[in-house]
Design a protein around this motif. Sequence first.
Motif, short mmCIF file in Angstrom:
data_model
loop_
_atom_site.label_atom_id
_atom_site.label_comp_id
_atom_site.label_asym_id
_atom_site.label_seq_id
_atom_site.Cartn_x
_atom_site.Cartn_y
_atom_site.Cartn_z
N GLY A 1 62.73 -62.15 -16.18
CA GLY A 1 64.80 -61.25 -16.04
C GLY A 1 63.83 -60.10 -17.54
O GLY A 1 65.16 -60.10 -18.08
N VAL A 2 62.65 -59.98 -17.14
CA VAL A 2 63.22 -57.87 -18.19
C VAL A 2 63.60 -57.35 -17.28
O VAL A 2 62.76 -56.50 -15.93
N LYS A 3 64.41 -56.48 -17.79
CA LYS A 3 64.68 -54.90 -17.31
C LYS A 3 63.69 -54.10 -17.11
O LYS A 3 63.83 -53.88 -18.98
N LEU A 4 63.61 -53.33 -16.72
CA LEU A 4 62.96 -51.72 -16.61
C LEU A 4 62.91 -50.94 -15.42
O LEU A 4 63.82 -50.99 -15.06
N HIS A 5 62.49 -49.97 -16.04
CA HIS A 5 62.56 -48.63 -15.06
C HIS A 5 60.61 -48.51 -14.16
O HIS A 5 60.31 -48.20 -14.37
N ARG A 6 60.70 -48.49 -13.05
CA ARG A 6 60.42 -48.44 -12.28
C ARG A 6 59.73 -46.79 -11.46
O ARG A 6 61.08 -46.44 -10.95
N ALA A 7 58.68 -46.76 -11.90
CA ALA A 7 58.99 -45.06 -10.53
C ALA A 7 58.26 -44.86 -10.16
O ALA A 7 58.58 -43.55 -9.56
N ARG B 1 61.64 -37.32 -9.62
CA ARG B 1 62.34 -38.22 -8.96
C ARG B 1 62.51 -39.07 -10.27
O ARG B 1 61.45 -39.47 -10.89
N ALA B 2 63.83 -39.97 -10.37
CA ALA B 2 63.91 -40.69 -11.20
C ALA B 2 63.81 -42.10 -11.61
O ALA B 2 63.24 -42.32 -10.26
N ALA B 3 62.70 -42.98 -12.21
CA ALA B 3 62.72 -43.69 -12.13
C ALA B 3 63.32 -44.92 -11.90
O ALA B 3 64.52 -44.82 -12.53
N GLN B 4 63.62 -45.65 -11.06
CA GLN B 4 65.04 -46.51 -11.48
C GLN B 4 64.48 -47.91 -11.56
O GLN B 4 63.32 -48.49 -11.73
N GLN B 5 65.95 -47.89 -11.61
CA GLN B 5 66.07 -50.02 -12.96
C GLN B 5 66.17 -51.11 -12.02
O GLN B 5 66.50 -51.11 -11.04
N ARG C 1 62.94 -39.77 -18.22
CA ARG C 1 62.59 -41.67 -16.99
C ARG C 1 62.36 -40.62 -15.64
O ARG C 1 62.91 -41.00 -14.80
N THR C 2 61.63 -39.34 -15.93
CA THR C 2 61.45 -39.13 -14.50
C THR C 2 60.29 -38.29 -14.22
O THR C 2 59.21 -38.52 -15.40
N LEU C 3 59.44 -38.90 -13.22
CA LEU C 3 58.41 -38.68 -12.14
C LEU C 3 58.29 -37.39 -11.68
O LEU C 3 59.35 -37.08 -11.41
N VAL C 4 56.98 -36.75 -12.16
CA VAL C 4 56.54 -35.73 -11.47
C VAL C 4 55.61 -36.24 -10.73
O VAL C 4 53.98 -35.93 -11.01
N ARG C 5 55.49 -35.72 -9.18
CA ARG C 5 53.94 -35.84 -8.47
C ARG C 5 53.87 -34.30 -7.97
O ARG C 5 54.35 -33.54 -7.71
#
Length: 303
Positions: free
Chosen positions: A20-26, A10-14, A238-242
């Motif tokens: 106010g730090v913009k990041l991506h959460r896996a 699944r893709a990490a989500q913005q 920016r892809t998580l693989v479980r």
Amino acid sequence: MSLRPTLETRAAQQTMEGAGVKLHRAFGFQDPSELDPFLLFDDFRNDRPQDFEKGFPWHPHRGIETITYVLDGTVDHADSLGNTGSLGAGDVQWMTAGSGILHQEMPHGNAAGAMHGFQLWGNLPAAQKMTAPRYQDVTADAIPEVIDDDGVKVRIITGEFWGKRGPVDGIAADPQYLDVTVPAGVRKTFRIDTYRRAFAYIFGGAGAFVDASRPSGVLLEKEVAGEELNIRDMSGDRTLVRFGSGDEITVQAGPEGMRFLLISGAPIEEPVAWHGPIVMNTRAEIMQAMQDLNNGTFIKPAH
């Protein structure tokens, strides 16, 4: 040997954190059993200073460990114990919050204004939730790097791999944290202890992890031949693989190569009560932590 199946890609989500730090959460703030002992993983990568320079001002942690790995730019930090410092490119900080700590993390861009880093939260077992806080700051030159004959490069942040041991130790989850670069078209197998939960996070290039659901658990014939991968089988930035259970994974890098983190740890398998940056075992312990914050007793005296 048994190949670990890919349970999910699944893709990490913005999202936005701190001031106010913009990041991506896996992953994070959902099902804590999914990747036990890990709770959250953030990719804070940005080339616009206005999107990250307000940083993560003073905030509390209790009951967890945070692992910060900086690839570009710097992160200045300070805490309630009087520690201060700055993490540069390639540096790692492992903070055991234990009984409680207040700290701040302020990212800054490189000369071009860009920065990149990761933060992983590891849970602490009940017996160590209220342990004394501590830090391990590790500079880039202290992290061993191994290059195999096929050009595969692995930085070993913690755990043992290919005869080398990472410099971070004494971590409750007994994790293995690797930064892996696989050249274009190379197929590589990595061993992972069977008892560990494991995931990969791709942050450069693209590739495919062999899925045990395929016949004989092998790559498609054209992939083995090193030809271009079927686009539906590739995972990119920016892809998580479980992964499921097993003792190894195999990856085939795409035409531009790939870079990913490979992280595994021993599951704790205890109840989780979670409120923001505080993770305990019961709601009563969460309420006590909030009461401690309100009455000024959150930071415990050193013994």
